[in-house]
Scaffold this motif. Sequence first.
Motif, short mmCIF file in Angstrom:
data_model
loop_
_atom_site.label_atom_id
_atom_site.label_comp_id
_atom_site.label_asym_id
_atom_site.label_seq_id
_atom_site.Cartn_x
_atom_site.Cartn_y
_atom_site.Cartn_z
N ASP A 91 -53.69 16.00 -3.26
CA ASP A 91 -54.68 15.34 -4.12
C ASP A 91 -54.34 15.53 -5.59
O ASP A 91 -54.61 14.64 -6.42
N LEU A 92 -53.78 16.69 -5.94
CA LEU A 92 -53.30 16.87 -7.33
C LEU A 92 -52.11 15.95 -7.59
O LEU A 92 -52.01 15.32 -8.66
N ALA A 93 -51.20 15.88 -6.60
CA ALA A 93 -50.04 14.98 -6.75
C ALA A 93 -50.50 13.54 -6.97
O ALA A 93 -49.92 12.81 -7.77
N ALA A 94 -51.54 13.15 -6.27
CA ALA A 94 -52.05 11.77 -6.37
C ALA A 94 -52.49 11.42 -7.79
O ALA A 94 -52.55 10.25 -8.16
N MET A 95 -52.83 12.45 -8.59
CA MET A 95 -53.22 12.23 -9.98
C MET A 95 -52.07 12.51 -10.95
O MET A 95 -52.23 12.33 -12.16
N GLY A 96 -50.97 13.05 -10.45
CA GLY A 96 -49.89 13.48 -11.34
C GLY A 96 -50.21 14.78 -12.06
O GLY A 96 -49.63 15.08 -13.10
N ALA A 97 -51.13 15.57 -11.50
CA ALA A 97 -51.58 16.80 -12.18
C ALA A 97 -50.65 17.97 -11.87
O ALA A 97 -50.06 18.06 -10.80
N ARG A 98 -50.57 18.87 -12.82
CA ARG A 98 -49.81 20.11 -12.64
C ARG A 98 -50.72 21.16 -12.00
O ARG A 98 -51.78 21.46 -12.52
N PRO A 99 -50.32 21.72 -10.86
CA PRO A 99 -51.17 22.71 -10.18
C PRO A 99 -51.36 23.96 -11.03
O PRO A 99 -50.42 24.43 -11.67
N ARG A 100 -52.59 24.48 -11.04
CA ARG A 100 -52.88 25.73 -11.76
C ARG A 100 -53.50 26.81 -10.86
O ARG A 100 -52.95 27.86 -10.66
N TRP A 101 -54.69 26.53 -10.32
CA TRP A 101 -55.44 27.58 -9.61
C TRP A 101 -56.12 26.99 -8.37
O TRP A 101 -56.45 25.83 -8.33
N PHE A 102 -56.34 27.87 -7.36
CA PHE A 102 -57.16 27.43 -6.22
C PHE A 102 -58.02 28.57 -5.73
O PHE A 102 -57.76 29.75 -5.97
N VAL A 103 -59.13 28.19 -5.07
CA VAL A 103 -59.99 29.15 -4.40
C VAL A 103 -60.05 28.77 -2.92
O VAL A 103 -59.91 27.60 -2.56
N LEU A 104 -60.27 29.78 -2.08
CA LEU A 104 -60.17 29.65 -0.64
C LEU A 104 -61.44 30.15 0.02
O LEU A 104 -61.86 31.28 -0.24
N ARG A 128 -46.48 29.45 -4.17
CA ARG A 128 -45.43 29.87 -5.13
C ARG A 128 -44.48 28.74 -5.45
O ARG A 128 -44.03 28.58 -6.58
N GLU A 129 -44.20 27.91 -4.41
CA GLU A 129 -43.31 26.77 -4.64
C GLU A 129 -43.87 25.83 -5.71
O GLU A 129 -43.13 25.25 -6.49
N HIS A 130 -45.20 25.72 -5.75
CA HIS A 130 -45.81 24.78 -6.69
C HIS A 130 -46.55 25.48 -7.83
O HIS A 130 -47.31 24.84 -8.56
N ASP A 131 -46.33 26.81 -7.94
CA ASP A 131 -46.83 27.55 -9.10
C ASP A 131 -48.35 27.43 -9.26
O ASP A 131 -48.86 27.18 -10.35
N ILE A 132 -49.06 27.63 -8.14
CA ILE A 132 -50.52 27.60 -8.19
C ILE A 132 -51.02 28.97 -7.71
O ILE A 132 -50.50 29.53 -6.75
N ALA A 133 -52.01 29.53 -8.42
CA ALA A 133 -52.47 30.90 -8.16
C ALA A 133 -53.80 30.91 -7.44
O ALA A 133 -54.72 30.17 -7.80
N LEU A 134 -53.91 31.78 -6.43
CA LEU A 134 -55.18 31.99 -5.73
C LEU A 134 -56.05 32.90 -6.60
O LEU A 134 -55.66 34.02 -6.90
N VAL A 135 -57.21 32.41 -7.02
CA VAL A 135 -58.04 33.18 -7.97
C VAL A 135 -59.40 33.57 -7.42
O VAL A 135 -60.17 34.24 -8.12
N GLY A 136 -59.73 33.18 -6.21
CA GLY A 136 -61.03 33.57 -5.66
C GLY A 136 -61.12 33.21 -4.20
O GLY A 136 -60.41 32.32 -3.73
N GLY A 137 -61.98 33.92 -3.48
CA GLY A 137 -62.09 33.62 -2.06
C GLY A 137 -63.37 34.13 -1.45
O GLY A 137 -64.11 34.91 -2.06
N ASP A 138 -63.63 33.66 -0.26
CA ASP A 138 -64.81 34.05 0.50
C ASP A 138 -64.40 34.01 1.97
O ASP A 138 -63.84 33.02 2.43
N ILE A 139 -64.64 35.10 2.69
CA ILE A 139 -64.34 35.13 4.12
C ILE A 139 -65.64 35.32 4.89
O ILE A 139 -66.42 36.21 4.57
N THR A 140 -65.88 34.44 5.84
CA THR A 140 -67.10 34.46 6.64
C THR A 140 -66.73 34.45 8.11
O THR A 140 -65.71 33.87 8.49
N ARG A 141 -67.53 35.10 8.94
CA ARG A 141 -67.29 35.02 10.37
C ARG A 141 -68.17 33.92 10.97
O ARG A 141 -69.38 33.89 10.75
#
Lengths: 339, 339
Positions: A91-104, A128-141
């Motif tokens: 979806d970032l590629a679809a806009m031509g955007a440079r990846p920065r951060w993601f949350v999971l 790492r291949e696309h230089d995007i950093a994981l900056v937050g997360g939530d794990i639920t059962r």
Amino acid sequence: MSDAATPGEFELIRRYFMQDVEHACSSDHVSPSQARAGIVLGQGDDCALLSPSPGRRLAVSVDTSLADVHFPRDASAEAIGHRALAVNLSDLAAMGARPRWFVLALTLPDVDEQWLEGFARGLYGLAREHDIALVGGDITRGQELSITITVHGEVDDDSAITRHGARPGDLLAVTGTLGSAHGGLRAWFNGQRDERHPLVAAYLRPAPRIKEAMSIQQRVSAGLDISDGLLADLGHLCARSGVGACLDATALPLDQALVASLGEHEALEAALNGGDDYELLLALDPEQEDAVRQALETLGGALHVIGRVTSEPGISGVASTGRGWQHFHAADHGTGASP
Amino acid sequence: MSDAATPGEFELIRRYFMQDVEHACSSDHVSPSQARAGIVLGQGDDCALLSPSPGRRLAVSVDTSLADVHFPRDASAEAIGHRALAVNLSDLAAMGARPRWFVLALTLPDVDEQWLEGFARGLYGLAREHDIALVGGDITRGQELSITITVHGEVDDDSAITRHGARPGDLLAVTGTLGSAHGGLRAWFNGQRDERHPLVAAYLRPAPRIKEAMSIQQRVSAGLDISDGLLADLGHLCARSGVGACLDATALPLDQALVASLGEHEALEAALNGGDDYELLLALDPEQEDAVRQALETLGGALHVIGRVTSEPGISGVASTGRGWQHFHAADHGTGASP
């Protein structure tokens, strides 16, 4: 009920999802590599604090991947981690955007540390291949394995690729073969479990066209990634741009492995309607064709012209019927109402 | 399998989750109110394009709310929508951030339009109250009702409230009564289905302390929102700040309805360990107490001092045993490893 986290949520996050974080290595809880990534404060507080680049637009998208809906539950954990991030990066590629951060946000039916280790390896490998950093997360059962990722990229305002800029006379083109992912899914259902099989790999490990999109974003009129299928996504593009399209289905790029697996007619059907390939569909002025092709080929990619934008609404073209080539006129698949 | 969206996903999004969007009212697909909200491009493309404020930090957090884990499945759809956004907004409040944008990933076991209408009403009601715009979404059909929201706020770099600034000698204080949400959950399980019941309302419709946090962010040393329970979250604060705490449990603010419902001992236990209240826990220099109290009272809120930050690690204090008051020494609940 209020304590909904899997037992040891904090420990699971620390063990598998803080791989880029150097713990307490500096007084402000941010490592030098995090600071370079624009991370003022990473995981460990209530929010991540990020430093957007001045004057750029923030591109944000969210996608959920659900077991046995978006991926086979019995695929390798590494492939599931790769694919869940890949569909979001696309979806970032679809806009031509440079990846920065993601949350999971991860919902797990059980805590299988071997599975988590593989999942994290697939996720971080692509991150790492696309230089995007994981900056937050939530794990639920929960009962179902579910992965929701929100990606953040940056793009110059005047060079974002959108769905609404296609003009009559533009060429329509795609960045790679179509239908292979659908063929791979069918092969998987038929018992093919070798994840290196070219069609299975096309389904489980799509390559988001990040670098390709960034290299051509200022030369195309409009574009999106092909997730729902060529006809459906072309419908979205046309609806949003207020145009129609004429496809030359004889020009659709098909992988030889797909044709060998499904036969020519079904391979073409997979290319038109299969989805999940995550190639880009682009509209571009014919004068840009050579420059766009050269930019893509420099990156090891390709440009395949498959039709034209028309002023008449609707999608028409020629397609194989199994007995020969016939003109077709597809219904408008897109409402333009959703990412 | 590749077509995983619920039938009519686009139409559902258009009908219920594009309430702030004026369709195609301008050539660039953005309404004047969207432009004011920093939305360059809203829903309808592959990403939302947003315009962060120059020089400010972006605060990002994600939380999943799962049916019968984080909320009762049989609560009203409006309460479920309110609560799912509230717990995310509370993470922005914990940083003192100003809410800007959020994205929503919704997994539905079935498409019940009456339920969706109520859910959207609860969600948008709270969103408008706190001036945060829905800019993207994904709807998937799955077995479990699951809501994952990623919130985005903005904060000045030097005034963000973090977990790591508490200093020995600071006062510890909370912004409202504790334990009520836990009491409300117990009342719900005991058959209390009136969502206006004060304890049930505390659980189902928590009020994120957004305005309160923005008004005091430069006067406090550290803070977070109380989601896991006072002792657990105080443990996170202490671990992250490298300090300990001494609590005066006799000073914990308890709702009279909670004491009437559970008795004094269990009410105190709920206040210490219950969670889900989403009040703020703050550490502040004693010299700031009057100014912070005044700022909160101006907004109709309150400041309750409940203890002190100490240099010795661990949490100690006095608590009711049911037979009287005893000193206690709680284990360190926090690892500081997760939001």
